[in-house]
Design a protein around this motif. Sequence first.
Motif, mmCIF file in Angstrom:
data_model
loop_
_atom_site.group_PDB
_atom_site.id
_atom_site.type_symbol
_atom_site.label_atom_id
_atom_site.label_comp_id
_atom_site.label_asym_id
_atom_site.label_seq_id
_atom_site.Cartn_x
_atom_site.Cartn_y
_atom_site.Cartn_z
ATOM 1 N N MET A 38 0.846 -1.157 0.000
ATOM 2 C CA MET A 38 0.000 0.000 0.000
ATOM 3 C C MET A 38 0.902 1.234 0.000
ATOM 4 O O MET A 38 1.851 1.312 0.765
ATOM 5 N N MET A 39 0.616 2.156 -0.866
ATOM 6 C CA MET A 39 1.383 3.397 -0.961
ATOM 7 C C MET A 39 0.441 4.552 -0.645
ATOM 8 O O MET A 39 -0.639 4.647 -1.212
ATOM 9 N N ILE A 40 0.864 5.404 0.267
ATOM 10 C CA ILE A 40 0.044 6.541 0.682
ATOM 11 C C ILE A 40 0.839 7.816 0.467
ATOM 12 O O ILE A 40 2.003 7.904 0.885
ATOM 13 N N PHE A 41 0.237 8.786 -0.189
ATOM 14 C CA PHE A 41 0.869 10.088 -0.381
ATOM 15 C C PHE A 41 0.216 11.086 0.563
ATOM 16 O O PHE A 41 -0.995 11.052 0.772
ATOM 17 N N VAL A 42 1.025 11.948 1.130
ATOM 18 C CA VAL A 42 0.503 13.019 1.978
ATOM 19 C C VAL A 42 0.914 14.352 1.354
ATOM 20 O O VAL A 42 1.885 14.425 0.594
ATOM 21 N N ASP A 43 0.190 15.381 1.682
ATOM 22 C CA ASP A 43 0.526 16.709 1.202
ATOM 23 C C ASP A 43 1.944 17.042 1.646
ATOM 24 O O ASP A 43 2.322 16.776 2.792
ATOM 25 N N GLN A 44 2.735 17.610 0.752
ATOM 26 C CA GLN A 44 4.150 17.855 1.066
ATOM 27 C C GLN A 44 4.350 18.824 2.221
ATOM 28 O O GLN A 44 5.430 18.878 2.795
ATOM 29 N N LYS A 45 3.328 19.561 2.598
ATOM 30 C CA LYS A 45 3.453 20.486 3.730
ATOM 31 C C LYS A 45 3.083 19.826 5.057
ATOM 32 O O LYS A 45 3.201 20.441 6.102
ATOM 33 N N THR A 46 2.649 18.568 5.003
ATOM 34 C CA THR A 46 2.213 17.864 6.214
ATOM 35 C C THR A 46 3.414 17.424 7.034
ATOM 36 O O THR A 46 4.327 16.775 6.517
ATOM 37 N N LYS A 47 3.391 17.765 8.301
ATOM 38 C CA LYS A 47 4.418 17.296 9.233
ATOM 39 C C LYS A 47 3.884 15.994 9.829
ATOM 40 O O LYS A 47 2.823 15.964 10.434
ATOM 41 N N ILE A 48 4.617 14.916 9.636
ATOM 42 C CA ILE A 48 4.170 13.618 10.129
ATOM 43 C C ILE A 48 4.593 13.475 11.595
ATOM 44 O O ILE A 48 5.652 12.953 11.908
ATOM 45 N N ASP A 49 3.737 13.969 12.474
ATOM 46 C CA ASP A 49 3.979 13.786 13.906
ATOM 47 C C ASP A 49 3.240 12.523 14.344
ATOM 48 O O ASP A 49 2.636 11.821 13.529
ATOM 49 N N ARG A 50 3.260 12.227 15.619
ATOM 50 C CA ARG A 50 2.648 10.984 16.099
ATOM 51 C C ARG A 50 1.151 10.941 15.830
ATOM 52 O O ARG A 50 0.596 9.875 15.543
ATOM 53 N N HIS A 51 0.483 12.090 15.899
ATOM 54 C CA HIS A 51 -0.967 12.118 15.678
ATOM 55 C C HIS A 51 -1.310 11.806 14.216
ATOM 56 O O HIS A 51 -2.193 10.986 13.943
ATOM 57 N N VAL A 52 -0.616 12.449 13.298
ATOM 58 C CA VAL A 52 -0.840 12.205 11.867
ATOM 59 C C VAL A 52 -0.492 10.756 11.543
ATOM 60 O O VAL A 52 -1.227 10.072 10.826
ATOM 61 N N TYR A 53 0.621 10.277 12.092
ATOM 62 C CA TYR A 53 1.067 8.908 11.838
ATOM 63 C C TYR A 53 0.025 7.907 12.341
ATOM 64 O O TYR A 53 -0.355 6.976 11.621
ATOM 65 N N MET A 54 -0.446 8.079 13.558
ATOM 66 C CA MET A 54 -1.438 7.149 14.103
ATOM 67 C C MET A 54 -2.751 7.229 13.322
ATOM 68 O O MET A 54 -3.410 6.205 13.108
ATOM 69 N N ASP A 55 -3.131 8.423 12.873
ATOM 70 C CA ASP A 55 -4.327 8.546 12.021
ATOM 71 C C ASP A 55 -4.148 7.755 10.732
ATOM 72 O O ASP A 55 -5.080 7.097 10.265
ATOM 73 N N MET A 56 -2.953 7.810 10.161
ATOM 74 C CA MET A 56 -2.668 7.050 8.937
ATOM 75 C C MET A 56 -2.732 5.550 9.212
ATOM 76 O O MET A 56 -3.276 4.788 8.407
ATOM 77 N N LEU A 57 -2.184 5.124 10.336
ATOM 78 C CA LEU A 57 -2.234 3.710 10.696
ATOM 79 C C LEU A 57 -3.686 3.253 10.871
ATOM 80 O O LEU A 57 -4.069 2.187 10.378
ATOM 81 N N ARG A 58 -4.479 4.066 11.574
ATOM 82 C CA ARG A 58 -5.894 3.736 11.798
ATOM 83 C C ARG A 58 -6.663 3.648 10.481
ATOM 84 O O ARG A 58 -7.461 2.737 10.284
ATOM 85 N N ALA A 59 -6.429 4.616 9.614
ATOM 86 C CA ALA A 59 -7.193 4.708 8.365
ATOM 87 C C ALA A 59 -6.733 3.708 7.307
ATOM 88 O O ALA A 59 -7.552 3.267 6.494
ATOM 89 N N HIS A 60 -5.460 3.354 7.306
ATOM 90 C CA HIS A 60 -4.931 2.550 6.207
ATOM 91 C C HIS A 60 -4.363 1.200 6.641
ATOM 92 O O HIS A 60 -4.752 0.163 6.106
ATOM 93 N N LEU A 61 -3.414 1.212 7.579
ATOM 94 C CA LEU A 61 -2.734 -0.035 7.947
ATOM 95 C C LEU A 61 -3.684 -1.048 8.572
ATOM 96 O O LEU A 61 -3.758 -2.195 8.121
ATOM 97 N N ILE A 62 -4.395 -0.638 9.592
ATOM 98 C CA ILE A 62 -5.221 -1.588 10.343
ATOM 99 C C ILE A 62 -6.297 -2.216 9.448
ATOM 100 O O ILE A 62 -6.410 -3.454 9.411
ATOM 101 N N PRO A 63 -7.067 -1.424 8.672
ATOM 102 C CA PRO A 63 -8.048 -2.068 7.780
ATOM 103 C C PRO A 63 -7.386 -2.989 6.738
ATOM 104 O O PRO A 63 -7.894 -4.070 6.434
ATOM 105 N N TRP A 64 -6.237 -2.568 6.200
ATOM 106 C CA TRP A 64 -5.536 -3.374 5.207
ATOM 107 C C TRP A 64 -5.110 -4.710 5.803
ATOM 108 O O TRP A 64 -5.266 -5.762 5.179
#
Length: 149
Positions: free
Chosen positions: A1-27
Amino acid sequence: MMIFVDQKTKIDRHVYMDMLRAHLIPWTHTIFGDDEWTFQQDGALGHKACETQDFLRANCPNFIKVDTHWRNNDGEWPPNSPDLNPLDYAIWSILEEKACAKPHPNVESLKRALKKAWNEITLDTLIKIVDNFPKRLKACIDANGGHFE
């Protein structure tokens, strides 16, 4: 699975965990069902956060814990281990070779090429990469945790 984020997005723990919740766990539910699997990540700041480690502990059957701070040797994974990360030792070079053989006029063109290259990686190739892991792990041990290849 490949996920692109807006280049201005800072991947902090909150953004990272949101990505895991939305993409990794369902996958993983789709791919593995009730089978065991192990999650591996690197030492990026968002990955190392205690909150992230707690999230992974609660949501993954197994994950390789990273050091939560450079002063804490509390992880199970070498802090800088590109030789042991399949993305670093195999996948990125495949993507680069396929997607970056020629210059792209814009970011969208590059994204399309990366998605195409990603989808062209065969299951056979992935199996070979994963099957290579024990040999790489032994080489790391033989090198006392140092760089090898």
